[in-house]
Scaffold this motif. Structure first.
Motif, PDB file in Angstrom:
ATOM      1  N   GLY A 107       0.838  -1.200   0.000  1.00 20.30           N
ATOM      2  CA  GLY A 107       0.000   0.000   0.000  1.00 20.30           C
ATOM      3  C   GLY A 107       0.865   1.239   0.000  1.00 20.30           C
ATOM      4  N   LEU A 108       0.239   2.384  -0.103  1.00 16.63           N
ATOM      5  CA  LEU A 108       0.993   3.637  -0.123  1.00 16.63           C
ATOM      6  C   LEU A 108       1.600   3.927   1.243  1.00 16.63           C
ATOM      7  N   GLN A 109       2.643   4.739   1.225  1.00 18.02           N
ATOM      8  CA  GLN A 109       3.211   5.195   2.495  1.00 18.02           C
ATOM      9  C   GLN A 109       2.139   5.988   3.243  1.00 18.02           C
ATOM     10  N   GLY A 110       2.025   5.712   4.530  1.00 22.55           N
ATOM     11  CA  GLY A 110       1.031   6.436   5.318  1.00 22.55           C
ATOM     12  C   GLY A 110      -0.341   5.784   5.319  1.00 22.55           C
ATOM     13  N   SER A 111      -0.475   4.685   4.563  1.00 26.14           N
ATOM     14  CA  SER A 111      -1.791   4.042   4.510  1.00 26.14           C
ATOM     15  C   SER A 111      -2.101   3.305   5.816  1.00 26.14           C
ATOM     16  N   GLY A 112      -1.057   3.066   6.594  1.00 26.32           N
ATOM     17  CA  GLY A 112      -1.270   2.397   7.881  1.00 26.32           C
ATOM     18  C   GLY A 112      -0.764   0.968   7.908  1.00 26.32           C
ATOM     19  N   LYS A 113       0.149   0.636   7.009  1.00 25.71           N
ATOM     20  CA  LYS A 113       0.656  -0.742   6.931  1.00 25.71           C
ATOM     21  C   LYS A 113       1.362  -1.200   8.199  1.00 25.71           C
ATOM     22  N   THR A 114       2.278  -0.347   8.682  1.00 27.76           N
ATOM     23  CA  THR A 114       3.066  -0.768   9.834  1.00 27.76           C
ATOM     24  C   THR A 114       2.180  -0.905  11.075  1.00 27.76           C
ATOM     25  N   THR A 115       1.303   0.065  11.246  1.00 24.75           N
ATOM     26  CA  THR A 115       0.351  -0.004  12.359  1.00 24.75           C
ATOM     27  C   THR A 115      -0.481  -1.287  12.228  1.00 24.75           C
ATOM     28  N   GLN A 139      12.865   1.618   3.045  1.00 28.28           N
ATOM     29  CA  GLN A 139      12.893   2.893   2.354  1.00 28.28           C
ATOM     30  C   GLN A 139      12.707   4.053   3.321  1.00 28.28           C
ATOM     31  N   ARG A 140      11.684   3.904   4.107  1.00 31.46           N
ATOM     32  CA  ARG A 140      11.305   5.013   4.976  1.00 31.46           C
ATOM     33  C   ARG A 140      12.187   4.983   6.224  1.00 31.46           C
ATOM     34  N   PRO A 141      12.789   6.141   6.558  1.00 30.65           N
ATOM     35  CA  PRO A 141      13.610   6.175   7.762  1.00 30.65           C
ATOM     36  C   PRO A 141      12.757   5.724   8.946  1.00 30.65           C
ATOM     37  N   THR A 145      12.339   0.422  12.866  1.00 31.80           N
ATOM     38  CA  THR A 145      12.186   0.698  14.298  1.00 31.80           C
ATOM     39  C   THR A 145      10.707   0.773  14.663  1.00 31.80           C
ATOM     40  N   GLN A 146       9.928   1.424  13.799  1.00 31.52           N
ATOM     41  CA  GLN A 146       8.484   1.547  14.071  1.00 31.52           C
ATOM     42  C   GLN A 146       7.827   0.172  14.129  1.00 31.52           C
ATOM     43  N   LEU A 147       8.249  -0.713  13.220  1.00 29.42           N
ATOM     44  CA  LEU A 147       7.678  -2.066  13.227  1.00 29.42           C
ATOM     45  C   LEU A 147       8.080  -2.790  14.511  1.00 29.42           C
ATOM     46  N   ASP A 292      -9.885   0.792  12.798  1.00 31.97           N
ATOM     47  CA  ASP A 292     -10.506   2.092  13.050  1.00 31.97           C
ATOM     48  C   ASP A 292      -9.968   2.798  14.277  1.00 31.97           C
ATOM     49  N   GLY A 293      -8.643   2.897  14.331  1.00 31.88           N
ATOM     50  CA  GLY A 293      -8.062   3.644  15.439  1.00 31.88           C
ATOM     51  C   GLY A 293      -6.603   3.276  15.574  1.00 31.88           C
ATOM     52  N   GLU A 294      -5.943   3.898  16.527  1.00 33.87           N
ATOM     53  CA  GLU A 294      -4.502   3.668  16.652  1.00 33.87           C
ATOM     54  C   GLU A 294      -4.175   2.540  17.634  1.00 33.87           C
TER      55      GLU A 294
HETATM   56  P1  GDP Z   1       2.649   3.072   6.700  1.00 38.77           P
HETATM   57  O1  GDP Z   1       3.511   4.158   6.135  1.00 38.77           O
HETATM   58  O2  GDP Z   1       1.737   2.512   5.656  1.00 38.77           O
HETATM   59  O3  GDP Z   1       3.410   1.996   7.397  1.00 38.77           O
HETATM   60  O4  GDP Z   1       1.668   3.765   7.738  1.00 38.77           O
HETATM   61  P2  GDP Z   1       1.734   3.859   9.328  1.00 38.77           P
HETATM   62  O5  GDP Z   1       1.372   2.562   9.954  1.00 38.77           O
HETATM   63  O6  GDP Z   1       3.017   4.473   9.733  1.00 38.77           O
HETATM   64  O7  GDP Z   1       0.517   4.855   9.619  1.00 38.77           O
HETATM   65  C1  GDP Z   1       0.523   6.207   9.200  1.00 38.77           C
HETATM   66  C2  GDP Z   1      -0.188   7.061  10.246  1.00 38.77           C
HETATM   67  O8  GDP Z   1      -1.557   6.702  10.329  1.00 38.77           O
HETATM   68  C3  GDP Z   1       0.381   6.884  11.644  1.00 38.77           C
HETATM   69  O9  GDP Z   1       0.389   8.147  12.275  1.00 38.77           O
HETATM   70  C4  GDP Z   1      -0.613   5.945  12.317  1.00 38.77           C
HETATM   71  O10 GDP Z   1      -0.648   6.140  13.712  1.00 38.77           O
HETATM   72  C5  GDP Z   1      -1.912   6.367  11.664  1.00 38.77           C
HETATM   73  N1  GDP Z   1      -2.900   5.273  11.616  1.00 38.77           N
HETATM   74  C6  GDP Z   1      -2.724   4.009  11.164  1.00 38.77           C
HETATM   75  N2  GDP Z   1      -3.867   3.299  11.221  1.00 38.77           N
HETATM   76  C7  GDP Z   1      -4.822   4.141  11.735  1.00 38.77           C
HETATM   77  C8  GDP Z   1      -6.243   4.003  12.017  1.00 38.77           C
HETATM   78  O11 GDP Z   1      -6.903   2.974  11.813  1.00 38.77           O
HETATM   79  N3  GDP Z   1      -6.849   5.121  12.518  1.00 38.77           N
HETATM   80  C9  GDP Z   1      -6.180   6.286  12.722  1.00 38.77           C
HETATM   81  N4  GDP Z   1      -6.864   7.327  13.214  1.00 38.77           N
HETATM   82  N5  GDP Z   1      -4.873   6.451  12.462  1.00 38.77           N
HETATM   83  C10 GDP Z   1      -4.205   5.394  11.978  1.00 38.77           C
END
Ligand code: GDP
Length: 313
Positions: A107-115, A139-141, A145-147, A292-294
């Motif tokens: 998925g795109l960066q920021g899509s929430g993959k690592t979370t 790729q992403r600094p 560590t985040q994972l 649906d949340g962090e």
């Molecule tokens: P990645 O770049 O795809 O790995 O994305 P990240 O996992 O780093 O998530 C990007 C941002 O979105 C972070 O600030 C997360 O805390 C936030 N995030 C991820 N999933 C959710 C979610 O379900 N709800 C909300 N509100 N924020 C989220």
């Protein structure tokens, strides 16, 4: 999420109540209102068109049966069409008969993959599995560590590239704080899966790099990782808040990498629901999970029928 859509649809359907029978004009007017509600919710146009056409046709053809009055019948049809557009039956994650099951996240960066990787590991553990997270976003600094941080929270082990080494990989137990190292993500993925096999982890979750926008290099890298580890599931992770863009991004990933399922993230944002309602039909792939949340717990299997009920209130 779905607040406006929910309100509008419920309002439209409530207007039908009390009518003894529905004229063609009633059905046409209802169909127009449903169309507006879906468009306002950012649902992709082809999905809106199909939805409205089917609903209208079915409403006009519906037999007036004893059990339901005409208004109830329309509600039933709209509900069934919502369930169908959301994917019909709940599609469960498929586990390999020969562990480890390999799940790749794209998925795109920021899509929430690592979370999501952390949430998925937490959920897998609650289902009795022993997941291994593999850090292939080099790729992403700080992505590694985040994972490791989310892995630690979820109580899952993370397999990460060795700092500074190009092809080495090693596992870090929850709690360790390795620094990101430069490495070959394909090699890390391959070694991660081999490590899981050796150490009897039964599910491997491979986190891959994303870009801010779709680009060829990103697709090639994801496709190379896919070819190296032959995932049982490739999950396309999409931020529901990006609305209409979710569909175009999903199509690009479908064509560039291919995926077997979708995970919707950030459903807690003020999304109008368009992504959830479009992505299944446009890509032909089911939504498996919703996030649906962090918090680790803000994650569950996606049930089309429950989501439809939530929309109709
Ligand atoms: P990645 O770049 O795809 O790995 O994305 P990240 O996992 O780093 O998530 C990007 C941002 O979105 C972070 O600030 C997360 O805390 C936030 N995030 C991820 N999933 C959710 C979610 O379900 N709800 C909300 N509100 N924020 C989220």
């Amino acid at each position: 999420m779905f607040d406006t859509l929910s309100e509008r649809l419920s309002g439209t359907l409530a207007n039908l109540r009390g009518k003894g029978r529905l004229s063609e004009a009633d059905i046409d007017a209802t169909a127009r209102e449903i169309r507006i509600a879906l468009l306002e919710a950012d649902v992709a146009l082809p999905v809106v068109r199909g939805f409205v056409a089917r609903t209208k046709e079915r409403a006009k053809g519906a037999e007036v049966s004893g059990a339901l009055n005409p208004a109830q019948q329309v509600v039933k049809i709209v509900n069934e069409e919502l369930v169908s557009v959301l994917g019909g039956e709940t599609r469960r994650l498929r586990f390999s008969k020969e562990p480890p099951t390999v799940i790749m996240l794209a998925g795109l960066q920021g899509s929430g993959k690592t979370t999501l990787a952390g949430k998925l590991a937490f959920w897998l553990k609650s289902q009795g599995h022993t997941p291994l997270l593999v850090a292939c976003d080099l790729q992403r600094p700080n992505a590694v560590t985040q994972l490791q941080i989310v892995g630690e929270r979820a109580g899952a082990t993370v397999f990460a590239p060795h700092p500074g080494a190009s092809a080495a990989g090693h596992q870090t137990q929850p709690g360790s704080a390795e620094r990101n190292g430069v490495g070959d993500p394909v090699d890390v993925a391959r070694r991660g899966v081999a490590h899981a096999r050796d150490k009897m982890y039964d599910v491997v979750v491979v986190d891959t790099a994303g870009r801010l926008g779709v680009d060829e290099e990103l697709m090639r890298q994801a496709a190379d990782i896919r070819d190296a580890v032959r995932p049982d599931e490739t999950l396309f992770v999409v931020d529901a808040m990006i609305g209409q863009d979710a569909v175009a991004t999903a199509e690009a990933f479908r064509d560039g990498v291919g995926f077997t399922g979708v995970v919707l993230t950030k459903l807690d944002g003020d999304a109008r629901g368009g992504a959830a309602l479009s992505v299944r039909e446009v890509t032909g792939q089911p939504i498996l999970f919703a996030s649906d949340g962090e918090k680790l717990e803000n994650f569950d299997v996606f049930h089309p029928d429950r989501m439809a009920s939530r929309i109709l209130g």
